[in-house]
Enzyme design. Structure first.
Site, PDB file in Angstrom:
ATOM      1  N   GLN A 259      -5.893  -2.384  14.434  1.00  0.00           N
ATOM      2  CA  GLN A 259      -5.460  -2.945  15.972  1.00  0.00           C
ATOM      3  C   GLN A 259      -4.839  -4.727  15.075  1.00  0.00           C
ATOM      4  OE1 GLN A 259      -6.140  -2.498  19.252  1.00  0.00           O
ATOM      5  NE2 GLN A 259      -5.508  -0.801  18.245  1.00  0.00           N
ATOM      6  N   THR A 260      -4.062  -4.471  13.935  1.00  0.00           N
ATOM      7  CA  THR A 260      -3.988  -5.616  13.452  1.00  0.00           C
ATOM      8  C   THR A 260      -2.112  -5.721  12.676  1.00  0.00           C
ATOM      9  OG1 THR A 260      -6.489  -6.438  12.306  1.00  0.00           O
ATOM     10  CG2 THR A 260      -4.250  -7.417  11.459  1.00  0.00           C
TER      11      THR A 260
ATOM     12  N   CYS B  29      15.298  12.149  23.878  1.00  0.00           N
ATOM     13  CA  CYS B  29      14.355  11.327  23.980  1.00  0.00           C
ATOM     14  C   CYS B  29      14.449  11.415  25.613  1.00  0.00           C
ATOM     15  CB  CYS B  29      14.336   9.933  23.792  1.00  0.00           C
ATOM     16  SG  CYS B  29      13.193   9.315  24.238  1.00  0.00           S
TER      17      CYS B  29
ATOM     18  N   CYS C 287      11.130   2.048  17.918  1.00  0.00           N
ATOM     19  CA  CYS C 287      10.777   2.173  19.775  1.00  0.00           C
ATOM     20  C   CYS C 287       9.813   1.630  19.896  1.00  0.00           C
ATOM     21  CB  CYS C 287      10.514   3.416  19.356  1.00  0.00           C
ATOM     22  SG  CYS C 287       9.730   4.996  20.614  1.00  0.00           S
TER      23      CYS C 287
ATOM     24  N   TYR D  22     -12.666  -8.831  14.592  1.00  0.00           N
ATOM     25  CA  TYR D  22     -13.130  -7.183  14.679  1.00  0.00           C
ATOM     26  C   TYR D  22     -14.249  -7.596  12.760  1.00  0.00           C
ATOM     27  CZ  TYR D  22     -10.497  -5.811  18.632  1.00  0.00           C
ATOM     28  OH  TYR D  22     -10.215  -5.942  19.849  1.00  0.00           O
TER      29      TYR D  22
ATOM     30  N   TRP E 251       0.982  -0.898  -0.023  1.00  0.00           N
ATOM     31  CA  TRP E 251      -0.065   0.493   0.176  1.00  0.00           C
ATOM     32  C   TRP E 251       0.786   1.180   0.047  1.00  0.00           C
ATOM     33  CZ3 TRP E 251      -0.237  -4.034   3.738  1.00  0.00           C
ATOM     34  CH2 TRP E 251       0.444  -3.691   5.425  1.00  0.00           C
TER      35      TRP E 251
ATOM     36  N   TYR F 229      -7.833   8.088  14.202  1.00  0.00           N
ATOM     37  CA  TYR F 229      -6.897   8.108  12.750  1.00  0.00           C
ATOM     38  C   TYR F 229      -7.025   7.622  11.687  1.00  0.00           C
ATOM     39  CZ  TYR F 229      -3.807   4.793  11.236  1.00  0.00           C
ATOM     40  OH  TYR F 229      -2.512   4.190  10.253  1.00  0.00           O
TER      41      TYR F 229
ATOM     42  N   ASP G 288      -1.941   7.030  16.543  1.00  0.00           N
ATOM     43  CA  ASP G 288      -1.958   5.141  16.797  1.00  0.00           C
ATOM     44  C   ASP G 288      -1.143   4.949  17.640  1.00  0.00           C
ATOM     45  OD1 ASP G 288       0.524   4.700  15.606  1.00  0.00           O
ATOM     46  OD2 ASP G 288       0.751   3.499  14.447  1.00  0.00           O
TER      47      ASP G 288
ATOM     48  N   GLU H 292      -5.709   0.477   5.663  1.00  0.00           N
ATOM     49  CA  GLU H 292      -5.878   0.735   6.768  1.00  0.00           C
ATOM     50  C   GLU H 292      -6.762   0.483   7.928  1.00  0.00           C
ATOM     51  OE1 GLU H 292      -3.826   2.838   7.863  1.00  0.00           O
ATOM     52  OE2 GLU H 292      -2.684   3.668   6.153  1.00  0.00           O
TER      53      GLU H 292
END
Length: 362
Positions: A49-50, A216, A200, A89, A31, A127, A145, A44
């Site tokens: 959540q994936t 940081c 991160c 979901y 994508w 989001y 996110d 998206e």
DNA sequence: AACTCGGGGGC
DNA sequence: GCCCCAGAGTT
């Protein structure tokens, strides 16, 4: 400690550093080769959540099956859910379908092009609206996110609980300010998410090779493992499903789940839910009509058990296969219908059910 | 603001 | 075990 006092110093370094990092470290994902809003949207929603690794094959299958939003709008919902099977979901798939139809029929096929117009679509929240608006249309709106929460909490030393409304406002305001520094909003948004996913990370972030190490707050104060702060979720609910699988020849009785519960519009078997484990068929309190079927049928195989772990429920299931003679095949409980093996393959099913079928009849 | 909605992978 | 994942909708 007030992160706003350090913001001016940090933000002018942070944003360009991430953009440079991204240019060098970004993954080659399908994508990322398009600005077609339909493909961006599809990716998206799949990625909500994936993890990328889990969603990628689904994305490939979806664009192959539905190359245009018009194709998706005219898709059969059962077939769409079957393609979605295993992603979870499932309301995402239903909303995707609904919004594709809305855009095709009500908006004359014209994809909404701004953050605010995108937000009006079912299944597109803050989001996803920001992601599509920036990736496909270049709008200067920031995505927030799970990755962004983590990166910003650490770099700016924000110790608010990210599950609260006030923290969401804090992070959104900071993200909105940061993206003003971006040379390109789409690139920066992808950069900060990719940075959160690769460098991160939630556990064991790679601080030693981090491009913003010296900016940081978390690194400089040794709080990488404490931030972000997140309230613990409620414990999972235990549920006990007793499935009666009525068989007749090679046909199996299944039904569509329509209650307001998990797995809406997916297919399973006759279900009796109990508030405790019931490993014996004779202990089940069945309606009289169902009990009669069970009595006249033949318990054809040993009952089997299975467990399915969801993020919020632990389902312990028992499967009882009951062979019905032809003369009773017309007396199925309400909602159940007979399906041949081939037809069952096309039905969307929860992973618990698909696994069971594969193991027992596959 | 709290709940609900899936499933998988990493440690 | 526990945490988290390119969150959104409903109550």
């Amino acid at each position: 400690m007030n992160w706003q006092s350090d913001l001016n110093v940090i933000e002018t370094v942070f944003v360009p550093s991430l953009e440079r990092w991204y240019e060098y470290h970004k993954r080659d994902l399908p994508w990322r080769h398009t600005r077609n809003p339909y493909y961006i949207w599809l990716s998206e929603v799949i990625l909500q959540q994936t993890r990328v690794a889990q969603g990628k094959p689904y994305y490939e299958r979806f664009i192959a099956a539905y190359p245009t939003i018009n194709d998706l709008a005219h898709a059969d919902e059962r077939e769409l859910l079957r393609l979605w099977q295993g992603l979870g979901y499932y309301s995402r798939a239903r909303n995707l379908h609904q919004t594709a139809r809305h855009i095709t029929e009500q908006l004359n096929g014209k994809f909404p092009e701004t953050y605010h117009e995108l937000l009006k679509m079912k299944g597109i929240g803050v989001y996803t609206a920001a992601a599509i608006a920036s990736f496909a249309f270049g709008e200067r709106v920031s995505v927030v996110d799970g990755n962004v929460y983590r990166v910003l909490a650490r770099v700016f030393g924000i110790d608010e609980d990210i599950t609260t409304t006030s923290a969401k406002k804090t992070f959104a305001a900071l993200a909105a300010r940061l993206i003003q520094q971006a040379s390109d909003p789409a690139t920066y948004n992808q950069a900060i998410m990719e940075f959160g996913a690769i460098q991160c990370t939630p556990v064991a972030p790679d601080c030693l090779l981090c491009p913003v190490q010296q900016q940081c707050v978390a690194y400089l104060t040794g709080q990488q493992n404490r931030l972000p702060i997140k309230a613990k979720k409620a414990p999972v609910r235990n549920r006990y499903f007793q499935y009666l699988i009525f068989k007749n020849g090679d046909k199996i009785a299944m039904r569509e789940r329509t209650d307001r519960d998990i797995w809406q519009n997916l297919y399973d078997f006759y279900l009796l839910e109990t508030d405790e484990p019931k490993p014996m068929l004779r202990d089940l309190l069945l309606p009289d009509s169902v009990n009669e079927l069970v009595q006249q049928g033949v318990l054809s195989t040993m009952p089997t058990g299975a467990m399915q772990l969801l993020s919020h429920q632990r389902i312990q299931a028992m499967f009882y296969v009951i062979d019905l003679p032809d003369k009773l095949a017309g007396h199925l409980p309400t909602g159940l219908k007979w399906y041949s093996q081939a037809m069952i393959g096309d039905l969307p099913k929860p992973v618990l059910i698909a696994n069971y079928l594969e193991k027992s009849f596959g």
